[in-house]
Structures are given as structure tokens and as C-alpha cells.
Scaffold this motif. Structure first.
Motif, PDB file in Angstrom:
ATOM      1  N   LYS A  46       0.647  -1.266   0.058  1.00 14.57           N
ATOM      2  CA  LYS A  46       0.084  -0.028   0.063  1.00 14.57           C
ATOM      3  C   LYS A  46       1.006   1.180   0.096  1.00 14.57           C
ATOM      4  N   GLU A  47       2.058   1.218   0.671  1.00 17.81           N
ATOM      5  CA  GLU A  47       2.838   2.433   0.819  1.00 17.81           C
ATOM      6  C   GLU A  47       3.554   2.663  -0.684  1.00 17.81           C
ATOM      7  N   LYS A  48       3.608   1.581  -1.375  1.00 18.40           N
ATOM      8  CA  LYS A  48       4.356   1.694  -2.928  1.00 18.40           C
ATOM      9  C   LYS A  48       3.138   2.028  -3.659  1.00 18.40           C
ATOM     10  N   GLY A  49       1.805   2.301  -3.191  1.00 18.16           N
ATOM     11  CA  GLY A  49       1.062   2.455  -4.152  1.00 18.16           C
ATOM     12  C   GLY A  49       0.161   1.326  -4.790  1.00 18.16           C
ATOM     13  N   TYR A  50       0.184   0.232  -4.479  1.00 16.85           N
ATOM     14  CA  TYR A  50      -0.491  -0.841  -4.638  1.00 16.85           C
ATOM     15  C   TYR A  50      -1.759  -1.143  -4.065  1.00 16.85           C
ATOM     16  N   VAL A  51      -2.827  -1.985  -4.641  1.00 16.08           N
ATOM     17  CA  VAL A  51      -3.770  -2.256  -3.961  1.00 16.08           C
ATOM     18  C   VAL A  51      -3.924  -3.818  -3.726  1.00 16.08           C
ATOM     19  N   VAL A  52      -4.121  -4.188  -2.620  1.00 16.26           N
ATOM     20  CA  VAL A  52      -4.235  -5.589  -2.168  1.00 16.26           C
ATOM     21  C   VAL A  52      -5.757  -6.187  -2.038  1.00 16.26           C
ATOM     22  N   LEU A  53      -5.953  -7.046  -2.998  1.00 17.91           N
ATOM     23  CA  LEU A  53      -7.464  -7.697  -2.870  1.00 17.91           C
ATOM     24  C   LEU A  53      -7.348  -9.162  -2.750  1.00 17.91           C
ATOM     25  N   THR A  54      -8.464  -9.689  -2.222  1.00 15.05           N
ATOM     26  CA  THR A  54      -8.351 -11.204  -2.093  1.00 15.05           C
ATOM     27  C   THR A  54      -9.146 -11.587  -3.611  1.00 15.05           C
ATOM     28  N   GLU A  55      -9.103 -12.772  -3.732  1.00 13.12           N
ATOM     29  CA  GLU A  55      -9.604 -13.454  -5.090  1.00 13.12           C
ATOM     30  C   GLU A  55     -11.250 -13.121  -5.389  1.00 13.12           C
TER      31      GLU A  55
END
Length: 163
Positions: A46-55
Motif C-alpha cells: 500500500k505504501e508503494k501505491g499498490y492495492v491488495v485484493l482477495t480473489e
């Protein structure tokens, strides 16, 4: 020559012994300490600008996007029909200039803005290119065919070509 070869072999044996000793003394927990937990990995992403989503979330988002896309396509078809009807009703002097923009793989914002300028959709190709870049639309341009008219603003054109 014999003594030189023996000295070289003794040096290799000594270096190998020292490396083996250092390796055996290394703490295995130290290596595990550098592994990130799931929460730490998510925070780093998240700090690097990515979004983490579950499948499951990803599946729902793609389904929603496809349904929105279908709705937008239907809306665009209706708008195009309305525009054509409006164009037929207007006089020759106030005729709207429409252009079917075809964006292909490898096209950059300069190519797109130049095509729009050549077909009298926009007046200044460089201004439109700068608008796309400064407002970060250039990163999201999608391949496809889009109908644009000369009365559209830069924002309207950008929203269409980025879906």
C-alpha cells in the motif's frame, strides 16, 4: 613449482574451512526475521501505491466493471442515436464533426492527440497531450474504437478513451 601448488591448495582448504565455520555459526532465526508477515507485506504494498485484493473481491470488481461497461455501451449507443437525431435536425452551419478514433497497441498520447487534431476534433494537439499527461489519463488509455465529437471537452474525451 611443487611448493607453489601445495601452498595454493592449502589456501583453498583454509578459505573453504573459514566459510564453512562462518556458515555454521549463522543464526537461522536471523534469516527468518527478515520474512514479512501478511500485514507487513500489505502495508508495504500500500505504501508503494499498490492495492491488495482477495480473489473474491477481484472477481466481484471485474463482474461489476463488466456490467458497468455494458451499461455504458448501452448509454453511449443511446447518446450516439440522440446525437445523430440532433445533427439531422440542426442546420448545415451548426453541424457537429464526429470522428471514430481507433486506438491500437503501442499508440502513445502524442499519436492520439495528433489524430484528433488532424480530424478537427481538438484544436491543439500538444495541449491535449499535456492534459492527458498532467491529469494521469495517459496511463489508463485503452485499446479500442471510440466515437468522439468536436464539441467534447478534453475531460470528456479523456474519460471515453480511458473507460
Amino acid at each position: 613449482m611443487k611448493h607453489t601448488l601445495r601452498a595454493f591448495a592449502l589456501g583453498l582448504l583454509t578459505a573453504t574451512s573459514l566459510l564453512a565455520f562462518a556458515y555454521s555459526q549463522q543464526d537461522l532465526n536471523e534469516a527468518k526475521a527478515t520474512e514479512l508477515s501478511k500485514e507487513d507485506a500489505k502495508a508495504l504494498l500500500k505504501e508503494k501505491g499498490y492495492v491488495v485484493l482477495t480473489e473474491n473481491k477481484w472477481t466481484k470488481l471485474t463482474e461489476e466493471a463488466s456490467s458497468v461497461k455494458e451499461t455504458n455501451t448501452n448509454t453511449q449507443d443511446k447518446e450516439e442515436t440522440d446525437q445523430k437525431a440532433t445533427q439531422d435536425d440542426t442546420s448545415e452551419s451548426s453541424k457537429v464533426n464526429a470522428y471514430k478514433l481507433s486506438i491500437q497497441e503501442g499508440m502513445v498520447p502524442e499519436d492520439i492527440s495528433q489524430a484528433l487534431a488532424e480530424n478537427n476534433i481538438i484544436e491543439d494537439a500538444e495541449a491535449f497531450r499535456q492534459y492527458l499527461t498532467e491529469n494521469e489519463f495517459s496511463r489508463y488509455i485503452q485499446i479500442g474504437e471510440y466515437t468522439v465529437v468536436d464539441q467534447m471537452s478534453f475531460l470528456e474525451i479523456a474519460k471515453i478513451i480511458t473507460r
